[in-house]
Design a protein around this motif. Structure first.
Motif, mmCIF file in Angstrom:
data_model
loop_
_atom_site.group_PDB
_atom_site.id
_atom_site.type_symbol
_atom_site.label_atom_id
_atom_site.label_comp_id
_atom_site.label_asym_id
_atom_site.label_seq_id
_atom_site.Cartn_x
_atom_site.Cartn_y
_atom_site.Cartn_z
ATOM 1 N N PHE A 347 0.798 -1.225 0.000
ATOM 2 C CA PHE A 347 0.000 0.000 0.000
ATOM 3 C C PHE A 347 0.834 1.279 0.000
ATOM 4 C CE2 PHE A 347 -2.295 -3.341 2.406
ATOM 5 C CZ PHE A 347 -3.253 -3.614 1.448
ATOM 6 N N GLY A 348 2.166 1.185 0.189
ATOM 7 C CA GLY A 348 3.009 2.369 0.195
ATOM 8 C C GLY A 348 2.877 3.151 1.494
ATOM 9 N N TYR A 349 3.657 4.219 1.608
ATOM 10 C CA TYR A 349 3.607 5.038 2.818
ATOM 11 C C TYR A 349 3.981 6.475 2.492
ATOM 12 C CZ TYR A 349 8.665 4.055 2.774
ATOM 13 O OH TYR A 349 9.987 3.930 2.399
ATOM 14 N N GLU A 350 3.580 7.384 3.381
ATOM 15 C CA GLU A 350 3.904 8.796 3.243
ATOM 16 C C GLU A 350 5.197 9.109 4.001
ATOM 17 O OE1 GLU A 350 2.422 10.669 1.284
ATOM 18 O OE2 GLU A 350 0.394 9.893 1.006
ATOM 19 N N GLU A 351 5.802 10.224 3.630
ATOM 20 C CA GLU A 351 7.010 10.658 4.321
ATOM 21 C C GLU A 351 6.713 10.856 5.811
ATOM 22 O OE1 GLU A 351 10.067 14.494 4.246
ATOM 23 O OE2 GLU A 351 8.889 13.988 2.469
ATOM 24 N N GLY A 352 7.603 10.314 6.656
ATOM 25 C CA GLY A 352 7.436 10.462 8.095
ATOM 26 C C GLY A 352 6.415 9.527 8.706
ATOM 27 N N ALA A 353 5.942 8.527 7.938
ATOM 28 C CA ALA A 353 4.912 7.618 8.457
ATOM 29 C C ALA A 353 5.433 6.775 9.607
ATOM 30 C CB ALA A 353 4.393 6.719 7.332
ATOM 31 N N PHE A 354 6.733 6.470 9.596
ATOM 32 C CA PHE A 354 7.338 5.676 10.666
ATOM 33 C C PHE A 354 8.835 5.926 10.653
ATOM 34 C CE2 PHE A 354 6.503 3.083 6.891
ATOM 35 C CZ PHE A 354 7.798 2.712 6.525
ATOM 36 N N THR A 355 9.505 5.492 11.677
ATOM 37 C CA THR A 355 10.958 5.665 11.764
ATOM 38 C C THR A 355 11.627 4.936 10.609
ATOM 39 O OG1 THR A 355 10.808 5.765 14.172
ATOM 40 C CG2 THR A 355 12.982 5.337 13.218
ATOM 41 N N GLY A 356 12.459 5.646 9.884
ATOM 42 C CA GLY A 356 13.150 5.054 8.735
ATOM 43 C C GLY A 356 12.383 5.172 7.436
ATOM 44 N N ALA A 357 11.235 5.844 7.467
ATOM 45 C CA ALA A 357 10.453 6.029 6.237
ATOM 46 C C ALA A 357 11.238 6.887 5.253
ATOM 47 C CB ALA A 357 9.108 6.686 6.552
ATOM 48 N N LYS A 358 11.196 6.491 4.014
ATOM 49 C CA LYS A 358 11.941 7.169 2.960
ATOM 50 C C LYS A 358 11.416 8.591 2.742
ATOM 51 C CE LYS A 358 13.142 6.234 -1.882
ATOM 52 N NZ LYS A 358 12.827 5.323 -3.017
ATOM 53 N N LYS A 359 12.330 9.534 2.513
ATOM 54 C CA LYS A 359 11.922 10.914 2.250
ATOM 55 C C LYS A 359 11.078 10.966 0.980
ATOM 56 C CE LYS A 359 13.700 15.614 1.815
ATOM 57 N NZ LYS A 359 14.891 16.478 1.735
ATOM 58 N N GLY A 360 9.955 11.635 1.088
ATOM 59 C CA GLY A 360 9.048 11.703 -0.053
ATOM 60 C C GLY A 360 8.057 10.564 -0.090
ATOM 61 N N GLY A 361 8.221 9.579 0.838
ATOM 62 C CA GLY A 361 7.314 8.447 0.865
ATOM 63 C C GLY A 361 7.643 7.427 -0.214
ATOM 64 N N LYS A 362 6.756 6.462 -0.380
ATOM 65 C CA LYS A 362 6.984 5.390 -1.353
ATOM 66 C C LYS A 362 5.664 4.922 -1.937
ATOM 67 C CE LYS A 362 8.973 0.753 -1.820
ATOM 68 N NZ LYS A 362 9.609 -0.377 -1.122
ATOM 69 N N ILE A 363 5.670 4.683 -3.235
ATOM 70 C CA ILE A 363 4.495 4.151 -3.918
ATOM 71 C C ILE A 363 4.442 2.642 -3.683
ATOM 72 C CG2 ILE A 363 3.414 3.773 -6.159
ATOM 73 C CD1 ILE A 363 4.655 6.338 -7.123
ATOM 74 N N GLY A 364 3.277 2.148 -3.308
ATOM 75 C CA GLY A 364 3.118 0.713 -3.081
ATOM 76 C C GLY A 364 2.855 -0.043 -4.374
ATOM 77 N N LYS A 365 2.862 -1.363 -4.251
ATOM 78 C CA LYS A 365 2.681 -2.227 -5.426
ATOM 79 C C LYS A 365 1.307 -2.039 -6.061
ATOM 80 C CE LYS A 365 6.647 -4.541 -5.432
ATOM 81 N NZ LYS A 365 7.417 -3.760 -4.478
ATOM 82 N N PHE A 366 0.300 -1.740 -5.252
ATOM 83 C CA PHE A 366 -1.041 -1.513 -5.811
ATOM 84 C C PHE A 366 -1.033 -0.318 -6.763
ATOM 85 C CE2 PHE A 366 -3.477 -4.392 -3.082
ATOM 86 C CZ PHE A 366 -4.538 -4.685 -3.915
ATOM 87 N N GLU A 367 -0.407 0.764 -6.354
ATOM 88 C CA GLU A 367 -0.363 1.956 -7.206
ATOM 89 C C GLU A 367 0.503 1.714 -8.436
ATOM 90 O OE1 GLU A 367 -0.196 5.978 -5.241
ATOM 91 O OE2 GLU A 367 0.148 4.717 -3.484
ATOM 92 N N LEU A 368 1.599 0.969 -8.253
ATOM 93 C CA LEU A 368 2.451 0.661 -9.400
ATOM 94 C C LEU A 368 1.694 -0.157 -10.439
ATOM 95 C CD1 LEU A 368 5.857 -0.264 -7.682
ATOM 96 C CD2 LEU A 368 5.393 1.739 -9.083
#
Length: 581
Positions: A347-368
């Motif tokens: 499902f991906g995540y937004e920036e700052g969603a959890f410790t170690g979350a990638k800057k800018g967030g990440k697109i999940g497999k569903f969106e891809l």
């Protein structure tokens, strides 16, 4: 000369008229603007006139606040005017000089220069000709610049990525053709400074103005006809010579194109079609026919089969046979990720969603996979709380990233696969019953290799050719006893096990045909094995080890891979068997 007197004189020759716009004349007007009166010590008034003698520009002692632009100048000598000839007219206290010229590369466009000064001044015929020459040179330069600029703009219009620029106030200053199509705006509105940036872009512009740094590949959700569109945008600041930000240039594309690129980069090489499925057995042909009919539907598909039967091969073939074949195919093995990471991968995540979350967030497999197919392998390994989120996405066709609250619409066909009996997991409470039926709209069971009869021989020939060619070996095939052994074998590891055994047999074989003994040494296990063979298993293992080490030139890592054991096991076998390298 008294200022008010020259104003009165010019006003006496004016009449109101509607100014006729001519785009071709704009370059002449711009050239007149660039001309500096200080270079020729002008102490009168210089007017730029168009074909209709309307005033288009004013320089000299007349201040800009005097509204002359657009009014027609009634010259008493119009009928005597010829191109490139200065006409002089003296009236009361003033001397009027007029020169008519043709525009550069615009023969049909004429312009006039009218110079008004007191009659006591020296002759100004040459002065007016010099001014006309300078303006003509400027027109030529600007015309060439515009031609080059238009050539560049045509290049930019041929790009299928949106390109736009804006100033620091948020006024859009340029858009290419793709930008107009993506955002639903008109070039005319931008050219007339009637288009502002979207409210969704304002935070990006503010950040660039404050930090003076580019912002690369961020998600951007502008509105088009009241509908939200999903873009990936990169913004770059534009500086002047003093490093002051003048505005930004943006390059953006739709999310689908980005997901296709991501699909390529993550290694989803969609090379499998139904034609690549090797076999002639009736049961296999039935399954291929069923899979082809499933491919024509957008309904979810549940594939069940033992490990190594080719479930992903069928999944890719279904995708490539469907009307989604030009869209992404994204695969995720639910058993390959730590349980806590499956959620963010899907499902991906937004920036700052959890410790170690990638800057800018990440697109999940569903969106891809949006617009295409998502292959969920080993679905039986999915945690119950992830199953609940998956069910909600399948029901609503929307998702929210971890740490986000923005609903994102997705159009995805699901193909789920497992080597476990999902219904048994449902009865044990390890798999949600509602999700089970949501996935099992269409059901495809892949037959194990032991049920496919002569397909074993066809697959063996295929692997000999595929693997042997890469090894530089010219192996013709398997002898009759070897084929009989392959047909009797149970194949618990199915096609994957067959491929590994043929690979080992090709290393061991030192003739032009693989024998029954080669296959036994390669790992084919016989249930009713003779007592003599049992007593010599250690010797057989030693022989396999020696032959494989010889083929790999002593490479223990490669030997371990071929024999399907770990490197420490290889070292122990070498020591136990007393093999000298």
């Amino acid at each position: 000369m008294i200022y008010t007197e020259i104003i009165e004189y010019i006003n006496s020759m004016l009449s109101n008229n509607t100014l006729k716009q001519n785009k071709e004349f704009e370059i002449i007007k711009e050239s007149f603007t660039f001309y500096s009166i200080n270079s020729d010590n002008i102490n009168g008034t210089l007017l730029l006139l168009d074909d209709f003698y309307a005033i288009r520009g004013v320089k000299g002692i007349i201040k800009s606040k005097i509204n002359l632009i657009g009014k027609t100048l009634n010259l008493p000598f119009k009928e005597k005017i010829k191109s490139s000839e200065v006409i002089k007219y003296i009236d009361s206290n003033f001397c009027v000089y007029f020169l008519k010229e043709k525009g550069y590369k615009c023969e049909e466009i004429n312009y006039g220069l009218c110079y008004i000064i007191d009659k006591t001044s020296q002759k100004n015929e040459m002065l007016l000709e010099n001014i006309a020459l300078k303006i003509s040179k400027t027109i030529e330069i600007l015309q060439r610049y515009n031609e080059e600029n238009n050539f560049l703009l045509k290049y930019l219009d041929s790009i299928d990525e949106g390109i736009s620029t804006c100033d620091t106030n948020g006024n859009m200053t340029y858009v290419n053709k793709a930008c107009c199509e993506i955002l639903g705006i008109k070039k005319e509105d931008v050219a007339n400074r009637k288009k502002k940036i979207s409210p969704e872009y304002r935070p990006i512009l503010n950040k660039i103005l404050n930090e003076k740094k580019s912002i690369i590949d961020v998600e951007y959700f502008p509105k088009r006809n009241n509908n939200t569109i999903h873009l990936i945008n990169s913004s770059y600041p534009v500086f002047d010579d003093k490093k002051k930000v003048l505005g930004t240039i943006d390059i953006f594309r739709g999310i689908k194109r980005t997901t296709k690129l991501a699909n390529t980069l993550v290694g989803q090489n969609l090379s499998y079609n139904f034609e690549n499925i090797i076999g002639e057995s009736i049961i296999l042909k039935e399954k291929i026919g069923l899979a082809k009919s499933f491919a024509l539907s957008d309904a979810n598909i549940y594939i069940e089969g033992e490990s190594g039967t080719g479930k992903e091969l069928f999944a890719q073939s279904i995708h490539n046979y469907s009307n989604r074949k030009s869209e992404p195919f994204i695969a995720i093995n639910c058993a390959n990720f730590p349980l806590e990471l499956v959620d963010s991968e899907l499902f991906g995540y937004e920036e700052g969603a959890f410790t170690g979350a990638k800057k800018g967030g990440k697109i999940g497999k569903f969106e891809l996979a949006n617009g295409g197919t998502l292959f969920l392998d080993e679905i039986g390994e999915m945690q119950l709380h992830i199953q609940a989120k998956l069910l909600r996405v399948l029901e609503t066709k929307t998702l929210s990233r971890i740490g986000g609250n923005k609903p994102i619409k997705v159009d995805v066909k699901i193909i789920a696969a497992t080597n476990r009996n999902l219904y048994e997991l449902v009865k044990k409470g390890e798999f949600r019953e509602d999700l089970y039926y949501r996935l099992k709209v269409l059901f495809l069971e892949i037959p194990p290799l032991r049920e496919r009869g002569e397909d074993v021989i066809l697959l063996t020939q295929y692997f000999i050719k595929k693997i042997g060619g890469g090894m530089g070996k010219n192996i013709k095939g398997v002898d009759k006893e070897g084929e009989a052994l392959l047909l009797k074998y149970n194949w618990p590891g199915n096609i994957r096990e067959l491929e590994n055994i043929i690979a080992r047999a090709l290393f061991i074989c030192n003739k032009d045909i693989i024998t029954k003994e080669d296959l036994i040494k390669s790992g084919v296990r016989i249930e009713d094995i003779g007592e003599n063979i049992k007593n010599n298993l250690e010797e057989i293992n030693k022989e396999i080890l020696i032959d494989t080490l010889r083929q790999t030139k002593g490479n223990k890592k490669r030997t371990a891979e071929i024999l399907g054991v770990s490197r420490p096991t290889i070292y122990r076998m070498i020591k136990k068997c007393g093999v000298k390298l």
